[in-house]
Design a protein around this motif. Structure first.
Motif, PDB file in Angstrom:
ATOM      1  N   ASP A 150       0.824  -1.201   0.000  1.00  0.00           N
ATOM      2  CA  ASP A 150       0.000   0.000   0.000  1.00  0.00           C
ATOM      3  C   ASP A 150       0.867   1.263   0.000  1.00  0.00           C
ATOM      4  OD1 ASP A 150      -1.555   2.204   1.584  1.00  0.00           O
ATOM      5  OD2 ASP A 150      -3.075   0.830   0.799  1.00  0.00           O
ATOM      6  N   GLU A 151       0.485   2.227  -0.820  1.00  0.00           N
ATOM      7  CA  GLU A 151       1.244   3.466  -0.939  1.00  0.00           C
ATOM      8  C   GLU A 151       1.342   4.230   0.368  1.00  0.00           C
ATOM      9  OE1 GLU A 151      -0.858   2.481  -3.330  1.00  0.00           O
ATOM     10  OE2 GLU A 151       0.349   2.451  -5.146  1.00  0.00           O
ATOM     11  N   LEU A 152       0.316   4.144   1.205  1.00  0.00           N
ATOM     12  CA  LEU A 152       0.362   4.832   2.501  1.00  0.00           C
ATOM     13  C   LEU A 152       1.503   4.297   3.364  1.00  0.00           C
ATOM     14  CD1 LEU A 152      -3.432   5.102   3.375  1.00  0.00           C
ATOM     15  CD2 LEU A 152      -1.872   6.981   2.840  1.00  0.00           C
ATOM     16  N   TYR A 153       1.688   2.985   3.368  1.00  0.00           N
ATOM     17  CA  TYR A 153       2.787   2.377   4.129  1.00  0.00           C
ATOM     18  C   TYR A 153       4.132   2.834   3.564  1.00  0.00           C
ATOM     19  CZ  TYR A 153      -0.402  -0.850   6.502  1.00  0.00           C
ATOM     20  OH  TYR A 153      -1.382  -1.402   7.280  1.00  0.00           O
ATOM     21  N   MET A 154       4.248   2.800   2.236  1.00  0.00           N
ATOM     22  CA  MET A 154       5.503   3.203   1.598  1.00  0.00           C
ATOM     23  C   MET A 154       5.799   4.668   1.882  1.00  0.00           C
ATOM     24  SD  MET A 154       5.611   1.296  -2.083  1.00  0.00           S
ATOM     25  CE  MET A 154       3.863   1.279  -2.489  1.00  0.00           C
ATOM     26  N   ARG A 155       4.803   5.506   1.727  1.00  0.00           N
ATOM     27  CA  ARG A 155       4.989   6.943   1.943  1.00  0.00           C
ATOM     28  C   ARG A 155       5.470   7.215   3.366  1.00  0.00           C
ATOM     29  NH1 ARG A 155       6.167  11.822  -0.155  1.00  0.00           N
ATOM     30  NH2 ARG A 155       5.321  13.399   1.206  1.00  0.00           N
ATOM     31  N   GLN A 156       4.845   6.579   4.332  1.00  0.00           N
ATOM     32  CA  GLN A 156       5.234   6.794   5.731  1.00  0.00           C
ATOM     33  C   GLN A 156       6.667   6.312   5.967  1.00  0.00           C
ATOM     34  OE1 GLN A 156       2.440   5.423   8.673  1.00  0.00           O
ATOM     35  NE2 GLN A 156       3.757   6.026  10.364  1.00  0.00           N
ATOM     36  N   ALA A 157       7.024   5.178   5.388  1.00  0.00           N
ATOM     37  CA  ALA A 157       8.393   4.664   5.539  1.00  0.00           C
ATOM     38  C   ALA A 157       9.394   5.614   4.898  1.00  0.00           C
ATOM     39  CB  ALA A 157       8.501   3.265   4.934  1.00  0.00           C
ATOM     40  N   PHE A 158       9.104   6.087   3.684  1.00  0.00           N
ATOM     41  CA  PHE A 158      10.002   7.026   3.016  1.00  0.00           C
ATOM     42  C   PHE A 158      10.102   8.332   3.801  1.00  0.00           C
ATOM     43  CE2 PHE A 158       8.931   4.676  -1.096  1.00  0.00           C
ATOM     44  CZ  PHE A 158      10.108   3.939  -1.058  1.00  0.00           C
ATOM     45  N   ASP A 159       8.982   8.778   4.355  1.00  0.00           N
ATOM     46  CA  ASP A 159       8.995   9.998   5.156  1.00  0.00           C
ATOM     47  C   ASP A 159       9.871   9.839   6.398  1.00  0.00           C
ATOM     48  OD1 ASP A 159       7.354  11.319   3.383  1.00  0.00           O
ATOM     49  OD2 ASP A 159       5.535  11.130   4.611  1.00  0.00           O
ATOM     50  N   GLN A 160      10.005   8.619   6.881  1.00  0.00           N
ATOM     51  CA  GLN A 160      10.856   8.359   8.045  1.00  0.00           C
ATOM     52  C   GLN A 160      12.305   8.088   7.636  1.00  0.00           C
ATOM     53  OE1 GLN A 160       7.711   5.850  10.414  1.00  0.00           O
ATOM     54  NE2 GLN A 160       9.303   6.591  11.795  1.00  0.00           N
ATOM     55  N   GLY A 161      12.590   8.244   6.357  1.00  0.00           N
ATOM     56  CA  GLY A 161      13.972   8.214   5.912  1.00  0.00           C
ATOM     57  C   GLY A 161      14.552   6.852   5.583  1.00  0.00           C
ATOM     58  N   VAL A 162      13.724   5.855   5.293  1.00  0.00           N
ATOM     59  CA  VAL A 162      14.289   4.552   4.944  1.00  0.00           C
ATOM     60  C   VAL A 162      15.048   4.641   3.623  1.00  0.00           C
ATOM     61  CG1 VAL A 162      12.513   3.268   6.218  1.00  0.00           C
ATOM     62  CG2 VAL A 162      12.225   3.656   3.765  1.00  0.00           C
ATOM     63  N   ALA A 163      16.042   3.794   3.482  1.00  0.00           N
ATOM     64  CA  ALA A 163      16.868   3.774   2.273  1.00  0.00           C
ATOM     65  C   ALA A 163      16.440   2.670   1.320  1.00  0.00           C
ATOM     66  CB  ALA A 163      18.333   3.597   2.651  1.00  0.00           C
ATOM     67  N   GLY A 164      15.426   1.915   1.706  1.00  0.00           N
ATOM     68  CA  GLY A 164      14.948   0.851   0.843  1.00  0.00           C
ATOM     69  C   GLY A 164      13.588   0.363   1.275  1.00  0.00           C
ATOM     70  N   TYR A 165      12.859  -0.201   0.312  1.00  0.00           N
ATOM     71  CA  TYR A 165      11.538  -0.763   0.581  1.00  0.00           C
ATOM     72  C   TYR A 165      11.410  -1.994  -0.313  1.00  0.00           C
ATOM     73  CZ  TYR A 165       6.636  -0.599   2.071  1.00  0.00           C
ATOM     74  OH  TYR A 165       5.426  -0.871   2.648  1.00  0.00           O
ATOM     75  N   LEU A 166      11.469  -3.151   0.306  1.00  0.00           N
ATOM     76  CA  LEU A 166      11.428  -4.413  -0.432  1.00  0.00           C
ATOM     77  C   LEU A 166      10.164  -5.180  -0.096  1.00  0.00           C
ATOM     78  CD1 LEU A 166      15.105  -5.568   0.252  1.00  0.00           C
ATOM     79  CD2 LEU A 166      14.257  -4.216  -1.672  1.00  0.00           C
ATOM     80  N   LEU A 167       9.556  -5.755  -1.112  1.00  0.00           N
ATOM     81  CA  LEU A 167       8.418  -6.643  -0.895  1.00  0.00           C
ATOM     82  C   LEU A 167       8.952  -8.056  -0.750  1.00  0.00           C
ATOM     83  CD1 LEU A 167       5.937  -5.170  -3.505  1.00  0.00           C
ATOM     84  CD2 LEU A 167       6.021  -4.753  -1.036  1.00  0.00           C
ATOM     85  N   LYS A 168       8.562  -8.715   0.311  1.00  0.00           N
ATOM     86  CA  LYS A 168       9.079 -10.045   0.603  1.00  0.00           C
ATOM     87  C   LYS A 168       8.849 -11.025  -0.543  1.00  0.00           C
ATOM     88  CE  LYS A 168       8.588  -9.886   5.600  1.00  0.00           C
ATOM     89  NZ  LYS A 168       7.880 -10.455   6.761  1.00  0.00           N
TER      90      LYS A 168
END
Length: 177
Positions: free
Chosen positions: A72-90
């Protein structure tokens, strides 16, 4: 748990800890120096977002990669807003977690190709609040990608690794990252 992950290219990563859940994750962050942290957003006793906040306070230099089932884009957006350097789908990452950790540790980013493809959409990450069309949409990017960045992102979305992209474009792998 402690050990090493063999990357096959002679490079090695040291696994300095493994924690199941938020409370154990907090203990690990307090007790072990971490360069890159892989974490899930969903934990039985807390959330990955809470652990990211804790990480920023206790180890501000540590980079984080979310590894989750949440598309979900909301989860990704919140993670990116918190400064993560990556977002991987298992369930869709084409490479290895070790490769992702190396990319992030070397100044790059780690993103599942499926998510990279979404970033190529004209209105990526625009979020409409249901029932309230008067609120402005949020955008994940503050400035458009350059032609070269778009080309690299397209290759990632097609499943190419940074090494393959670097070879194809005749640039360094660090530049790709």
């Amino acid at each position: 748990e402690f050990g090493e992950i063999d990357l096959g290219s002679g490079e090695r990563l040291q696994l300095v800890g493994n924690a199941q859940g938020f409370k154990k994750g907090k203990r690990m962050v307090r007790s072990v120096e971490i360069d890159v942290l892989l974490l899930d957003l969903e934990m039985a006793d807390g959330s990955g977002y809470q652990l990211l906040d804790f990480l920023r306070t206790h180890q501000p230099r540590c980079l984080a990669i979310v590894c989750t089932n949440q598309e979900d884009e909301l989860y990704m957006r919140q993670a990116f807003d918190q400064g993560v350097a990556g977002y991987l789908l298992k369930n869709s990452w084409f490479g290895s977690f070790a490769q992702s950790v190396l990319q992030v540790a070397n100044g790059g980013a780690a993103l599942s190709p499926q998510l990279a493809k979404r970033l190529l959409q004209p209105h990526c990450f625009e979020l409409a609040v249901s029932g309230d069309e008067s609120r402005p949409a949020m955008s994940a990017m503050s400035e458009p990608l350059s032609l070269r960045e778009t080309e690299i992102l397209r290759m990632v979305a097609e499943g190419s690794t940074s090494l393959v992209i670097a070879d194809r474009l005749q640039i360094s792998q660090m530049t790709v990252n």
